[in-house]
Design an enzyme around this catalytic site. Structure first.
Site, mmCIF file in Angstrom:
data_model
loop_
_atom_site.group_PDB
_atom_site.id
_atom_site.type_symbol
_atom_site.label_atom_id
_atom_site.label_comp_id
_atom_site.label_asym_id
_atom_site.label_seq_id
_atom_site.Cartn_x
_atom_site.Cartn_y
_atom_site.Cartn_z
ATOM 1 N N ASP A 164 18.948 0.870 38.189
ATOM 2 C CA ASP A 164 17.966 1.895 37.824
ATOM 3 C C ASP A 164 18.641 3.131 37.237
ATOM 4 O O ASP A 164 18.195 3.682 36.228
ATOM 5 C CB ASP A 164 17.151 2.317 39.057
ATOM 6 C CG ASP A 164 16.522 1.139 39.750
ATOM 7 O OD1 ASP A 164 16.414 0.071 39.120
ATOM 8 O OD2 ASP A 164 16.146 1.274 40.925
ATOM 9 N N SER A 174 11.315 2.971 38.805
ATOM 10 C CA SER A 174 12.475 3.822 39.089
ATOM 11 C C SER A 174 12.189 5.306 38.985
ATOM 12 O O SER A 174 12.947 6.061 38.375
ATOM 13 C CB SER A 174 13.640 3.481 38.166
ATOM 14 O OG SER A 174 14.024 2.176 38.362
ATOM 15 N N SER A 175 11.111 5.727 39.619
ATOM 16 C CA SER A 175 10.841 7.169 39.636
ATOM 17 C C SER A 175 11.967 7.912 40.356
ATOM 18 O O SER A 175 12.328 9.021 39.970
ATOM 19 C CB SER A 175 9.497 7.457 40.298
ATOM 20 O OG SER A 175 9.438 6.825 41.559
ATOM 21 N N SER A 176 12.550 7.295 41.390
ATOM 22 C CA SER A 176 13.604 8.021 42.118
ATOM 23 C C SER A 176 14.880 8.115 41.276
ATOM 24 O O SER A 176 15.534 9.157 41.264
ATOM 25 C CB SER A 176 13.872 7.405 43.484
ATOM 26 O OG SER A 176 14.256 6.065 43.356
ATOM 27 N N THR A 180 19.895 -8.883 40.750
ATOM 28 C CA THR A 180 21.208 -9.401 40.361
ATOM 29 C C THR A 180 22.257 -8.297 40.383
ATOM 30 O O THR A 180 23.449 -8.586 40.441
ATOM 31 C CB THR A 180 21.165 -9.999 38.933
ATOM 32 O OG1 THR A 180 20.488 -9.064 38.076
ATOM 33 C CG2 THR A 180 20.419 -11.322 38.906
ATOM 34 N N ASP A 181 21.825 -7.020 40.351
ATOM 35 C CA ASP A 181 22.823 -5.941 40.194
ATOM 36 C C ASP A 181 23.793 -5.859 41.369
ATOM 37 O O ASP A 181 24.998 -5.759 41.178
ATOM 38 C CB ASP A 181 22.164 -4.584 39.882
ATOM 39 C CG ASP A 181 21.183 -4.076 40.918
ATOM 40 O OD1 ASP A 181 20.842 -4.820 41.864
ATOM 41 O OD2 ASP A 181 20.748 -2.909 40.783
ATOM 42 N N GLU A 213 21.108 8.001 45.794
ATOM 43 C CA GLU A 213 19.930 7.217 46.215
ATOM 44 C C GLU A 213 20.208 6.555 47.565
ATOM 45 O O GLU A 213 19.379 6.573 48.468
ATOM 46 C CB GLU A 213 19.615 6.164 45.151
ATOM 47 C CG GLU A 213 18.615 5.112 45.567
ATOM 48 C CD GLU A 213 17.192 5.391 45.106
ATOM 49 O OE1 GLU A 213 17.032 6.024 44.049
ATOM 50 O OE2 GLU A 213 16.257 4.971 45.811
HETATM 51 C C1 GLA Z 1 15.547 -1.693 43.023
HETATM 52 C C2 GLA Z 1 17.002 -1.258 43.167
HETATM 53 C C3 GLA Z 1 17.861 -1.816 42.036
HETATM 54 C C4 GLA Z 1 17.653 -3.317 41.859
HETATM 55 C C5 GLA Z 1 16.165 -3.647 41.826
HETATM 56 C C6 GLA Z 1 15.919 -5.121 41.825
HETATM 57 O O1 GLA Z 1 14.959 -1.120 41.886
HETATM 58 O O2 GLA Z 1 17.099 0.145 43.169
HETATM 59 O O3 GLA Z 1 19.213 -1.506 42.265
HETATM 60 O O4 GLA Z 1 18.327 -4.033 42.853
HETATM 61 O O5 GLA Z 1 15.465 -3.101 42.940
HETATM 62 O O6 GLA Z 1 16.390 -5.684 40.658
#
Ligand code: GLA
Length: 426
Positions: free
Chosen positions: A200, A145-147, A49-50, A188
């Site tokens: 993230d 979200s390691s990165s 959704t972001d 990123e």
């Molecule tokens: C990855 C992306 C985020 C988000 C998610 C899904 O983690 O880096 O920005 O879009 O996928 O919600």
């Protein structure tokens, strides 16, 4: 954001111990030894959704990426990844202009750090060179979200080792946490080529112990909600499938959403030419569930599924917010199952292993809800589990998952934790 507490996360501690072993003390360092770190996240709900400018509800967790090092007296950044047992080196000189040329020579993990340095400099911030050991305990490529943790920790490290040239924090600092999140999001995108949203990096920058973060990805306003699930554990189960193939599919989903929102605007306006609000539809966030129910059928089958998922998921985030305020975890669990079904059937970003894990845990009494986490195509599931069922869940996954997929899963329990920090240690 500055946190000079004596309690360092364990990867920061280990990186500090390794620094004098990895880097020779013949270097003319311009400062003392220090460490900087930032957390990974789980996203309670609000997946994909972001970048549709909708809502997300992440939780920073007690897993971090950390840097330990010293400021140099020149413009060189030298890094040692304790995980990959690999060096990376770049120069601050010429950034951001020299980004592409320097990127090509770096391993993937080093590109994120270079990206952060380049984007900070683009923002007008002054950096100093440094040497650092890099280490983390966020599962790599696992949807936690390691990165982003690496990027936000890199920004913290750049601030710490800039020796006062710039700072990150609330009032009076050079950059706010949200500005850092936006800088790290651009890093990123530049480092990986994935047109990610801000979920993230914002989650990593804004984490607070015991809290979930409701973020409006359009206005970037956020507020904290209690995430104090009484007697419920937040379990993360890693499929063991790396998300390497996910990048092109991610960018494709993003394009499909953009196309769907612009078509929906045109369709709504054809039917309701006087609808001024519809004229300003610019992302799927602007399409209401009612409008979608009325006009969604006029989209192609594929775009209907994509848009239908995003519009419903945004509504689920807002429902979850109300439920969190009253600790109604059983109800939240129902929304998690629905979120997974949407990601699997409509958004089509799940995979056999993620679906299998969700199916296995669904049979375990005491599992409140579960769903795939993050971008998809591998990585982890997120599970809300009553404490007394944690062992049964573990046994069910260990018995069934390898037999059904030929893989091993790893299971972890996380806590909602604080955001980034840094400290000088001597
Ligand atoms: C990855 C992306 C985020 C988000 C998610 C899904 O983690 O880096 O920005 O879009 O996928 O919600």
């Amino acid at each position: 954001m500055y946190n000079d507490s004596a309690i360092l996360p364990s990867p920061a501690q280990t990186a500090l111990e390794q620094f004098p072993i990895v880097f020779s003390d013949a270097v003319d360092y311009a400062g003392p030894l220090g460490a900087a770190w930032a957390p990974g996240r789980v996203n309670l709900i609000g997946e994909h959704t972001d970048y549709n400018e909708g809502f997300v509800l992440p939780i920073a967790v007690d897993r971090v990426a950390a840097f330990a090092g010293r400021t140099r007296s020149d413009d060189t950044v030298r890094l040692w990844s304790a995980h990959f047992q690999e060096r990376a080196q770049f120069s601050l000189e010429g950034l951001p202009g020299s980004f592409e040329q320097q990127r090509a020579k770096l391993p993937a993990w080093g590109r994120y750090v270079l990206g952060v340095a380049a984007e900070l400099i683009r923002e007008g911030v002054q950096l100093a060179g440094f040497d650092a050991v890099v280490l983390g305990d966020v599962p790599l490529g696992g949807g936690m979200s390691s990165s982003a943790a690496l990027e936000v920790a890199a920004a913290q490290a750049c601030a710490l080792f800039s020796a006062g040239r710039f700072s990150i924090g609330a009032a009076g600092a050079t950059l706010t946490p949200m500005q850092v999140a936006a800088i790290c999001q651009r890093a990123e995108q530049a480092a990986s080529g994935v047109q990610c949203g801000i979920l993230d990096q914002a989650a990593s920058c804004l984490g607070r112990p015991g809290k979930a973060i409701l973020l409006d990805c359009r206005s970037l306003e956020y507020r904290y909600l209690p995430f104090e699930a009484p007697a419920i554990s937040l379990m993360v189960i890693d499929t063991g499938v790396s998300r390497d193939l996910a990048d092109s599919a991610y960018n494709e989903r993003r394009r499909q959403c953009e196309e769907a929102s612009s078509l929906l605007r045109d369709i709504i306006l054809q039917h309701e030419p006087a609808n001024e609000t519809a004229r300003s539809i610019s992302t799927l966030r602007d399409v209401t569930p009612e409008q979608f129910a009325r006009y969604g059928a006029e989209l192609s089958e594929l775009l209907r599924r994509r848009a239908g998922y995003v519009i419903a998921e945004d509504a689920r985030v807002l429902q979850t917010v109300n439920l969190l305020e009253t600790n109604a975890f059983e109800e939240i669990g129902k929304l998690l199952w629905l979120s997974h079904a949407g990601l699997r059937d409509e958004y089509e970003v799940s995979c056999l292993e993620l679906d299998t894990l969700v199916e296995i845990v669904r049979q375990v009494p005491g599992v409140v809800g579960a769903r795939m986490l993050g971008g998809g195509f591998g990585g982890c599931t997120m599970n809300l589990v009553r404490d007394e069922s944690v062992e049964t869940l573990r046994q069910s996954v260990e018995q069934q998952y390898p037999a059904r997929t030929g893989r091993q899963a790893s299971i972890d329990i996380c806590q909602a934790a604080g955001g980034p920090g840094s400290a000088w240690v001597g």
